[in-house]
Design a protein around this motif. Sequence first.
Motif, short mmCIF file in Angstrom:
data_model
loop_
_atom_site.label_atom_id
_atom_site.label_comp_id
_atom_site.label_asym_id
_atom_site.label_seq_id
_atom_site.Cartn_x
_atom_site.Cartn_y
_atom_site.Cartn_z
N LEU A 50 56.00 -2.26 51.75
CA LEU A 50 55.75 -3.69 51.84
C LEU A 50 55.75 -4.33 50.46
O LEU A 50 55.23 -3.76 49.50
CB LEU A 50 54.39 -3.98 52.49
N ILE A 51 56.34 -5.54 50.37
CA ILE A 51 56.31 -6.36 49.17
C ILE A 51 55.58 -7.64 49.55
O ILE A 51 56.06 -8.41 50.38
CB ILE A 51 57.73 -6.65 48.67
N VAL A 74 50.83 3.28 53.56
CA VAL A 74 52.19 2.82 53.29
C VAL A 74 52.24 2.19 51.89
O VAL A 74 51.31 1.48 51.49
CB VAL A 74 52.64 1.81 54.37
N PRO A 75 53.29 2.46 51.12
CA PRO A 75 53.38 1.88 49.77
C PRO A 75 53.41 0.35 49.80
O PRO A 75 54.07 -0.25 50.66
CB PRO A 75 54.69 2.44 49.23
N ILE A 76 52.70 -0.27 48.86
CA ILE A 76 52.62 -1.72 48.78
C ILE A 76 52.85 -2.17 47.34
O ILE A 76 52.24 -1.65 46.41
CB ILE A 76 51.23 -2.22 49.25
N ALA A 96 46.96 -1.39 46.20
CA ALA A 96 48.38 -1.61 45.94
C ALA A 96 48.93 -0.50 45.03
O ALA A 96 48.22 0.01 44.17
CB ALA A 96 48.61 -2.97 45.29
N ASP A 97 50.17 -0.12 45.26
CA ASP A 97 50.79 0.93 44.45
C ASP A 97 51.42 0.37 43.18
O ASP A 97 51.61 1.09 42.20
CB ASP A 97 51.87 1.65 45.28
N ASP A 98 51.75 -0.91 43.19
CA ASP A 98 52.43 -1.51 42.05
C ASP A 98 52.28 -3.02 42.15
O ASP A 98 51.89 -3.57 43.19
CB ASP A 98 53.90 -1.11 42.06
N THR A 161 45.16 6.72 48.83
CA THR A 161 46.48 6.13 48.91
C THR A 161 47.51 7.15 48.40
O THR A 161 47.15 8.20 47.86
CB THR A 161 46.57 4.86 48.04
N VAL A 162 48.78 6.83 48.56
CA VAL A 162 49.85 7.72 48.11
C VAL A 162 49.69 8.05 46.63
O VAL A 162 49.72 9.21 46.21
CB VAL A 162 51.23 7.09 48.37
N LYS A 163 49.51 7.03 45.81
CA LYS A 163 49.42 7.25 44.37
C LYS A 163 48.13 7.97 43.99
O LYS A 163 48.12 8.79 43.07
CB LYS A 163 49.53 5.91 43.62
#
Length: 237
Positions: A50-51, A74-76, A96-98, A161-163
């Motif tokens: 997601l962006i 899910v990456p965000i 948030a991932d980024d 989270t993923v990160k």
Amino acid sequence: MSIKILIADDESNIRDVCTRYLEREGYEVITAGDGEEALRIWAQSSPDLLILDVMMPKANGFQVCEDIRNKHDVPIILLTARGEENDRIIGLTMGADDYITKPFSPRELVLRVKSILRRLHTNKSTMNEAQMEKETISFPGLIIHLPSRTVETDGVKIDLTVKEFELLTLLATHPEQAFSRSQLLNKVWDVDYYGDMTTVTVHIRRLREKIEANPSEPTFIKTVWGIGYKFEGRESK
């Protein structure tokens, strides 16, 4: 099956430009014009990434990120027009991932997307061959389950989270090795990641809050002054 990306932004020109660039790379793109619509689409379509624009009507990007992060890893990526450090820290703290500050280059967005997805699908590269033969990495009070990407502290499952999982796994598979913030950015966020050290600092803080009994006096993730961080602990046999 193509990778599905959701872009949520109330500015149609930004949605259109980002869609064109991402579709050129072979991604399937779906869009939303506000936060409530983004949440509906996420629930219905289960995008792979997601962006989210921070300043959206109805539900802002922080709220959407927090709501989704409570349910899924899910990456965000967050888009923010302000670029203030507080906004970046809030976004990262919410999972948030980024983040990318407006105005931004669509090419930069594509690089960030590729970097996150590449790390998501190649996370095993952070471990050596012998470690990958294991299903778990165990320390007193902490167990990392590699196949399921889950973590337990004192028998209680912890949601990462993923990160956060990748960062913890990297540190735990190299106990006593000090990593600089720059090294952690390169290894966890990939060499194509053009971020700042705030990203690492916030993720370390979140990890400590989740796995440490006393985050202010951590047992596992230690600060190495003047360098960065290291994982301290003897692996259980």
